[in-house]
Design a protein around this motif. Sequence first.
Motif, PDB file in Angstrom:
ATOM      1  N   LYS A  67       7.120 -16.580 -14.500  1.00 60.23           N
ATOM      2  CA  LYS A  67       7.651 -17.450 -15.539  1.00 60.23           C
ATOM      3  C   LYS A  67       6.649 -18.537 -15.927  1.00 60.23           C
ATOM      4  CE  LYS A  67      11.738 -15.452 -15.212  1.00 60.23           C
ATOM      5  NZ  LYS A  67      12.310 -14.639 -16.285  1.00 60.23           N
ATOM      6  N   PRO A  68       6.738 -19.028 -17.180  1.00 58.85           N
ATOM      7  CA  PRO A  68       5.844 -20.100 -17.624  1.00 58.85           C
ATOM      8  C   PRO A  68       6.015 -21.400 -16.836  1.00 58.85           C
ATOM      9  CG  PRO A  68       6.833 -18.988 -19.511  1.00 58.85           C
ATOM     10  CD  PRO A  68       7.552 -18.498 -18.291  1.00 58.85           C
ATOM     11  N   ASP A  69       7.189 -21.579 -16.207  1.00 56.21           N
ATOM     12  CA  ASP A  69       7.428 -22.821 -15.472  1.00 56.21           C
ATOM     13  C   ASP A  69       6.838 -22.798 -14.063  1.00 56.21           C
ATOM     14  OD1 ASP A  69       9.103 -21.092 -14.145  1.00 56.21           O
ATOM     15  OD2 ASP A  69      10.946 -22.214 -14.511  1.00 56.21           O
ATOM     16  N   GLY A  70       6.059 -21.768 -13.739  1.00 56.73           N
ATOM     17  CA  GLY A  70       5.413 -21.718 -12.439  1.00 56.73           C
ATOM     18  C   GLY A  70       6.238 -21.104 -11.341  1.00 56.73           C
ATOM     19  N   THR A  71       7.202 -20.248 -11.698  1.00 56.08           N
ATOM     20  CA  THR A  71       8.001 -19.543 -10.704  1.00 56.08           C
ATOM     21  C   THR A  71       7.870 -18.042 -10.900  1.00 56.08           C
ATOM     22  OG1 THR A  71       9.986 -19.579 -12.099  1.00 56.08           O
ATOM     23  CG2 THR A  71       9.697 -21.407 -10.544  1.00 56.08           C
ATOM     24  N   ALA A  72       8.171 -17.310  -9.853  1.00 60.32           N
ATOM     25  CA  ALA A  72       8.234 -15.848  -9.918  1.00 60.32           C
ATOM     26  C   ALA A  72       9.633 -15.444  -9.476  1.00 60.32           C
ATOM     27  CB  ALA A  72       7.196 -15.206  -9.009  1.00 60.32           C
ATOM     28  N   THR A  73      10.256 -14.581 -10.231  1.00 63.32           N
ATOM     29  CA  THR A  73      11.585 -14.099  -9.883  1.00 63.32           C
ATOM     30  C   THR A  73      11.582 -12.582  -9.917  1.00 63.32           C
ATOM     31  OG1 THR A  73      12.353 -14.124 -12.182  1.00 63.32           O
ATOM     32  CG2 THR A  73      12.671 -16.139 -10.893  1.00 63.32           C
ATOM     33  N   GLY A  74      12.558 -11.979  -9.273  1.00 63.14           N
ATOM     34  CA  GLY A  74      12.626 -10.522  -9.309  1.00 63.14           C
ATOM     35  C   GLY A  74      13.685  -9.975  -8.397  1.00 63.14           C
ATOM     36  N   ASN A  75      13.620  -8.695  -8.199  1.00 63.30           N
ATOM     37  CA  ASN A  75      14.520  -7.980  -7.320  1.00 63.30           C
ATOM     38  C   ASN A  75      13.669  -7.033  -6.492  1.00 63.30           C
ATOM     39  OD1 ASN A  75      16.386  -5.741  -6.420  1.00 63.30           O
ATOM     40  ND2 ASN A  75      17.880  -7.086  -7.407  1.00 63.30           N
ATOM     41  N   ALA A  76      13.839  -7.061  -5.176  1.00 66.62           N
ATOM     42  CA  ALA A  76      13.007  -6.254  -4.289  1.00 66.62           C
ATOM     43  C   ALA A  76      13.561  -4.859  -4.070  1.00 66.62           C
ATOM     44  CB  ALA A  76      12.829  -6.961  -2.942  1.00 66.62           C
ATOM     45  N   GLY A  77      14.603  -4.495  -4.821  1.00 66.60           N
ATOM     46  CA  GLY A  77      15.231  -3.195  -4.665  1.00 66.60           C
ATOM     47  C   GLY A  77      16.686  -3.326  -4.303  1.00 66.60           C
ATOM     48  N   CYS A  78      17.028  -4.468  -3.713  1.00 68.75           N
ATOM     49  CA  CYS A  78      18.410  -4.758  -3.362  1.00 68.75           C
ATOM     50  C   CYS A  78      18.694  -6.230  -3.613  1.00 68.75           C
ATOM     51  CB  CYS A  78      18.667  -4.400  -1.905  1.00 68.75           C
ATOM     52  SG  CYS A  78      20.334  -4.787  -1.325  1.00 68.75           S
ATOM     53  N   ASN A  79      17.889  -7.091  -3.017  1.00 72.36           N
ATOM     54  CA  ASN A  79      18.105  -8.525  -3.115  1.00 72.36           C
ATOM     55  C   ASN A  79      17.204  -9.178  -4.145  1.00 72.36           C
ATOM     56  OD1 ASN A  79      20.063  -9.434  -0.862  1.00 72.36           O
ATOM     57  ND2 ASN A  79      18.729  -7.967   0.153  1.00 72.36           N
ATOM     58  N   ARG A  80      17.735 -10.200  -4.818  1.00 71.70           N
ATOM     59  CA  ARG A  80      16.974 -10.989  -5.764  1.00 71.70           C
ATOM     60  C   ARG A  80      16.138 -12.015  -5.013  1.00 71.70           C
ATOM     61  NH1 ARG A  80      18.524 -10.756 -10.983  1.00 71.70           N
ATOM     62  NH2 ARG A  80      17.828 -12.890 -11.357  1.00 71.70           N
ATOM     63  N   PHE A  81      15.009 -12.387  -5.598  1.00 71.17           N
ATOM     64  CA  PHE A  81      14.174 -13.396  -4.969  1.00 71.17           C
ATOM     65  C   PHE A  81      13.578 -14.316  -6.023  1.00 71.17           C
ATOM     66  CE2 PHE A  81      11.250  -9.885  -5.859  1.00 71.17           C
ATOM     67  CZ  PHE A  81      10.163 -10.532  -6.422  1.00 71.17           C
ATOM     68  N   THR A  82      13.199 -15.502  -5.614  1.00 69.18           N
ATOM     69  CA  THR A  82      12.503 -16.446  -6.484  1.00 69.18           C
ATOM     70  C   THR A  82      11.515 -17.229  -5.650  1.00 69.18           C
ATOM     71  OG1 THR A  82      12.778 -18.243  -8.103  1.00 69.18           O
ATOM     72  CG2 THR A  82      14.230 -18.271  -6.181  1.00 69.18           C
TER      73      THR A  82
END
Length: 282
Positions: A67-82
């Motif tokens: 993200k432009p705000d300096g974060t990374a988000t996603g899903n590892a296959g089951c759980n979401r992460f940031t």
Amino acid sequence: MRITKCLLPVLAVTATATALAGCSNGTTPGDRPDIPLTGTHWTLDALTVEGARKTAPAPRRAYVEFKPDGTATGNAGCNRFTAKAAITGDTVTVGEVTRTEMACDKAVQDFEDAFLKAFTGKLQAKLGDRDRDRDGASATDIGLGRLTLTTPGGDTLALTERPPAPLKGTKWSVETLLDGKTASSLPAGVKGRPHLTIAADGSATGNLGCNNFTATVKAEGDKLTFDALAVTRRMCTTLQNGLEQKLYGTLSSGPVTYRIENDRLTVTAQDGSGFGALATAP
């Protein structure tokens, strides 16, 4: 859903061969522009560990977005992460990671564990277009669809740019139920059953977990309004009936808010109840 915090190591991503070649022409690493990873939904197609190719069990897809705000988000296959993610030149530095701990099928959980293990440390990146891989990709190739990350040990992560799924014409398979800020997976006895498809003409068809339904729906901004649902009268189990009551209640509650995050649809009623669904077919 329980939220926990863990620390992922620094992720270093190195730019394309052309960017690296620039160093031999008098530039220094600090002179290179930040690699343009933001604004792209990178879906993990396959993971190769010790020569063995692994793919995510359908229908889940692991992905990451910077993200432009300096974060990374996603899903590892089951759980979401940031996580915090600073991009400086050709290096991405990922800080403390917060991820959910939803209970998932063993095959999905095993894939997630392998993905998170590989998606750490220093990764060599190769960016290219969607149709073919090319050594020495030029700056015009960046962000055109394909990203390969290679670990120092030779394991690889193959990712592809994926545009958001359209609201209409997509089959949305319900995966989770929402209750305020809490999300829970569907019970094993009803997984894979409930789904929703909205056609271009505004007609909606689907399944509530046992019975099929039809309706018309009006989409305005981020709101969906379903008219009276016509539902079949099949005999269902107690578990199926419970799920149907929840989904029927959401769709019949008046205007509901929807949000699409690439291949994931979230529908929320005014009382905070709702569901999350995954795009499983065009």
